[in-house]
Design a protein around this motif. Structure first.
Motif, PDB file in Angstrom:
ATOM      1  N   ASN A   3       0.858  -1.188   0.000  1.00  0.00           N
ATOM      2  CA  ASN A   3       0.000   0.000   0.000  1.00  0.00           C
ATOM      3  C   ASN A   3       0.891   1.234   0.000  1.00  0.00           C
ATOM      4  O   ASN A   3       1.623   1.481   0.963  1.00  0.00           O
ATOM      5  CB  ASN A   3      -0.881  -0.007   1.244  1.00  0.00           C
ATOM      6  N   ILE A   4       0.850   1.988  -1.068  1.00  0.00           N
ATOM      7  CA  ILE A   4       1.741   3.142  -1.226  1.00  0.00           C
ATOM      8  C   ILE A   4       1.002   4.403  -0.791  1.00  0.00           C
ATOM      9  O   ILE A   4      -0.018   4.766  -1.374  1.00  0.00           O
ATOM     10  CB  ILE A   4       2.216   3.276  -2.680  1.00  0.00           C
ATOM     11  N   VAL A   5       1.519   5.066   0.236  1.00  0.00           N
ATOM     12  CA  VAL A   5       0.888   6.264   0.789  1.00  0.00           C
ATOM     13  C   VAL A   5       1.689   7.489   0.357  1.00  0.00           C
ATOM     14  O   VAL A   5       2.890   7.598   0.658  1.00  0.00           O
ATOM     15  CB  VAL A   5       0.795   6.183   2.319  1.00  0.00           C
ATOM     16  N   ILE A   6       1.016   8.415  -0.332  1.00  0.00           N
ATOM     17  CA  ILE A   6       1.688   9.599  -0.878  1.00  0.00           C
ATOM     18  C   ILE A   6       0.933  10.857  -0.462  1.00  0.00           C
ATOM     19  O   ILE A   6      -0.158  11.129  -0.970  1.00  0.00           O
ATOM     20  CB  ILE A   6       1.755   9.553  -2.419  1.00  0.00           C
ATOM     21  N   PRO A   7       1.467  11.672   0.443  1.00  0.00           N
ATOM     22  CA  PRO A   7       0.850  12.964   0.758  1.00  0.00           C
ATOM     23  C   PRO A   7       1.159  13.967  -0.359  1.00  0.00           C
ATOM     24  O   PRO A   7       2.296  14.032  -0.844  1.00  0.00           O
ATOM     25  CB  PRO A   7       1.533  13.388   2.064  1.00  0.00           C
ATOM     26  N   VAL A   8       0.162  14.749  -0.775  1.00  0.00           N
ATOM     27  CA  VAL A   8       0.393  15.746  -1.831  1.00  0.00           C
ATOM     28  C   VAL A   8      -0.309  17.050  -1.481  1.00  0.00           C
ATOM     29  O   VAL A   8      -1.303  17.064  -0.757  1.00  0.00           O
ATOM     30  CB  VAL A   8      -0.095  15.247  -3.211  1.00  0.00           C
ATOM     31  N   HIS A   9       0.236  18.143  -2.047  1.00  0.00           N
ATOM     32  CA  HIS A   9      -0.407  19.447  -1.892  1.00  0.00           C
ATOM     33  C   HIS A   9       0.053  20.359  -3.022  1.00  0.00           C
ATOM     34  O   HIS A   9       1.202  20.801  -3.062  1.00  0.00           O
ATOM     35  CB  HIS A   9      -0.050  20.080  -0.545  1.00  0.00           C
ATOM     36  N   ASN A  10      -0.838  20.599  -3.976  1.00  0.00           N
ATOM     37  CA  ASN A  10      -0.618  21.568  -5.059  1.00  0.00           C
ATOM     38  C   ASN A  10       0.658  21.322  -5.861  1.00  0.00           C
ATOM     39  O   ASN A  10       1.390  22.259  -6.196  1.00  0.00           O
ATOM     40  CB  ASN A  10      -0.596  22.994  -4.488  1.00  0.00           C
ATOM     41  N   THR A  69       0.246  11.283   6.156  1.00  0.00           N
ATOM     42  CA  THR A  69       0.723   9.901   6.070  1.00  0.00           C
ATOM     43  C   THR A  69      -0.051   9.003   7.019  1.00  0.00           C
ATOM     44  O   THR A  69      -0.434   7.873   6.672  1.00  0.00           O
ATOM     45  CB  THR A  69       2.231   9.843   6.372  1.00  0.00           C
ATOM     46  N   ASN A  70      -0.323   9.487   8.222  1.00  0.00           N
ATOM     47  CA  ASN A  70      -1.116   8.699   9.173  1.00  0.00           C
ATOM     48  C   ASN A  70      -2.517   8.404   8.636  1.00  0.00           C
ATOM     49  O   ASN A  70      -3.060   7.322   8.868  1.00  0.00           O
ATOM     50  CB  ASN A  70      -1.221   9.437  10.514  1.00  0.00           C
ATOM     51  N   TRP A  71      -3.112   9.361   7.933  1.00  0.00           N
ATOM     52  CA  TRP A  71      -4.428   9.119   7.327  1.00  0.00           C
ATOM     53  C   TRP A  71      -4.367   7.907   6.396  1.00  0.00           C
ATOM     54  O   TRP A  71      -5.245   7.046   6.411  1.00  0.00           O
ATOM     55  CB  TRP A  71      -4.881  10.349   6.539  1.00  0.00           C
ATOM     56  N   GLY A  72      -3.322   7.892   5.571  1.00  0.00           N
ATOM     57  CA  GLY A  72      -3.168   6.780   4.641  1.00  0.00           C
ATOM     58  C   GLY A  72      -2.972   5.453   5.356  1.00  0.00           C
ATOM     59  O   GLY A  72      -3.535   4.425   4.958  1.00  0.00           O
ATOM     60  N   LEU A  91       6.037   7.400   0.399  1.00  0.00           N
ATOM     61  CA  LEU A  91       6.710   7.967  -0.769  1.00  0.00           C
ATOM     62  C   LEU A  91       6.278   9.411  -0.945  1.00  0.00           C
ATOM     63  O   LEU A  91       5.137   9.759  -0.631  1.00  0.00           O
ATOM     64  CB  LEU A  91       6.346   7.158  -2.022  1.00  0.00           C
ATOM     65  N   ASN A  92       7.170  10.231  -1.443  1.00  0.00           N
ATOM     66  CA  ASN A  92       6.838  11.620  -1.768  1.00  0.00           C
ATOM     67  C   ASN A  92       6.559  11.744  -3.255  1.00  0.00           C
ATOM     68  O   ASN A  92       7.082  10.976  -4.069  1.00  0.00           O
ATOM     69  CB  ASN A  92       7.978  12.552  -1.369  1.00  0.00           C
ATOM     70  N   ASP A  93       5.761  12.749  -3.625  1.00  0.00           N
ATOM     71  CA  ASP A  93       5.379  12.877  -5.031  1.00  0.00           C
ATOM     72  C   ASP A  93       6.475  13.483  -5.903  1.00  0.00           C
ATOM     73  O   ASP A  93       6.424  13.369  -7.126  1.00  0.00           O
ATOM     74  CB  ASP A  93       4.083  13.678  -5.178  1.00  0.00           C
ATOM     75  N   ASP A  94       7.491  14.113  -5.296  1.00  0.00           N
ATOM     76  CA  ASP A  94       8.566  14.717  -6.086  1.00  0.00           C
ATOM     77  C   ASP A  94       9.678  13.702  -6.347  1.00  0.00           C
ATOM     78  O   ASP A  94      10.863  13.998  -6.216  1.00  0.00           O
ATOM     79  CB  ASP A  94       9.114  15.966  -5.394  1.00  0.00           C
TER      80      ASP A  94
END
Length: 294
Positions: A3-10, A69-72, A91-94
């Motif tokens: 399960n890949i968790v990726i936080p993102v914002h704009n 990340t905790n939400w994921g 993982l980060n989106d960048d």
């Protein structure tokens, strides 16, 4: 399942290319969870149209990296099929990764378990420039160093000399975590580490609980270096350096460094003083090198 968790914002374009890399993976037992923390640039619509199998959890813009990340992770805990082996990959989106990235991570886990598997990272614009390969440190005087220095910050040299390294901590940028770890030590500490150092603090707790922290050399992450937060090791001004002591986006935030010293060091306040002195000395030495005549 991974399960890949990726936080993102704009950061729609970064998110798009990251998800494209994950869609091309050779290992297919995967679920991608994007925690979109209040994006206003159409990130959610792009994901819905181009990556319909990706789960999107929407925040209000106040989660930052740790709670996003905790939400994921909580989503995975509630939805996982416990009849199979389950992991979270943070993982980060960048970033971008090769098609065999997940398979190499899983292979490394099976070889070294019980463990967490981390990724070396390189500069996406200069793939031989090794940005991260683990770290060693002691918890008395804040001493230690980045393992990339042992390989002259060259990924090519690292790859020719070893297939893995053992680290004292791991970042959230490409770390494979068995679900049992969260059951044993809890989630990331979003109260005391809102954005930076929650990944380091979590991995230190995992190591104390008996899990090895392995950096698997073939599982390289290509990092868009300029897209990250305040770069304390780059050529920044004195004003920006001082600003970093209070910025949520800075790894040198003093409140966070103090919390880590109290939580994990052997000497508490003394460790914190050594840590701040080390950060300031490093900044001054970089300034001196810049000012030296050629």
């Amino acid at each position: 399942m991974i399960n890949i968790v990726i936080p993102v914002h704009n950061r729609r374009e970064y998110t798009r290319q990251c998800l494209a890399c994950l869609a091309a993976q050779t290992y297919r037992n995967v679920k991608v969870i994007v925690v979109d923390d209040g994006s206003t640039d159409g990130t959610d619509l792009m994901i819905e149209e181009e990556f319909p199998n990706v789960v999107v959890l929407k925040g209000d813009g106040n989660l930052w990296w740790t709670e996003a990340t905790n939400w994921g992770i909580r989503y995975v805990q509630k939805s996982q099929d416990k009849r199979q082996e389950n992991f979270v990959l943070t993982l980060n989106d960048d970033t971008r990764v090769a098609p065999d990235y997940l398979q190499t991570m899983l292979d490394a886990y099976r070889k070294h378990k019980p463990c967490l598997i981390g990724s070396p990272s390189v500069d996406s614009d200069n793939p031989d420039k090794l940005e991260y390969a683990g770290a060693v440190f002691e918890l008395y005087t804040a001493g230690g160093h980045h393992l990339s220095e042992d390989y002259h910050s060259s990924y090519r040299e690292l790859a020719t000399r070893t297939s893995f390294l053992e680290s004292h901590s791991l970042p959230g940028r490409g770390t494979l975590i068995p679900m049992e770890v969260f059951d044993k030590i809890g989630l990331y500490d979003s109260k005391n580490y809102i954005h930076y150092m929650s990944d380091i603090e979590f991995s230190v707790r995992a190591r104390k609980a008996g899990y090895r922290l392995i950096v698997n050399v073939p599982s390289v992450v290509y990092e868009y270096v300029q897209a990250t937060g305040i770069q304390v090791e780059k050529q920044i001004s004195l004003r920006d350096f001082i600003k970093g002591f209070t910025s949520i986006k800075s790894p040198t935030n003093l409140k966070v460094r103090y919390r880590f010293a109290i939580d994990h060091s052997k000497t508490k306040v003394l460790y914190f003083c050594f840590d701040v002195a080390r950060i300031c000395t490093g900044f001054l030495l970089r300034k001196v090198r810049i000012m030296k005549p050629l």
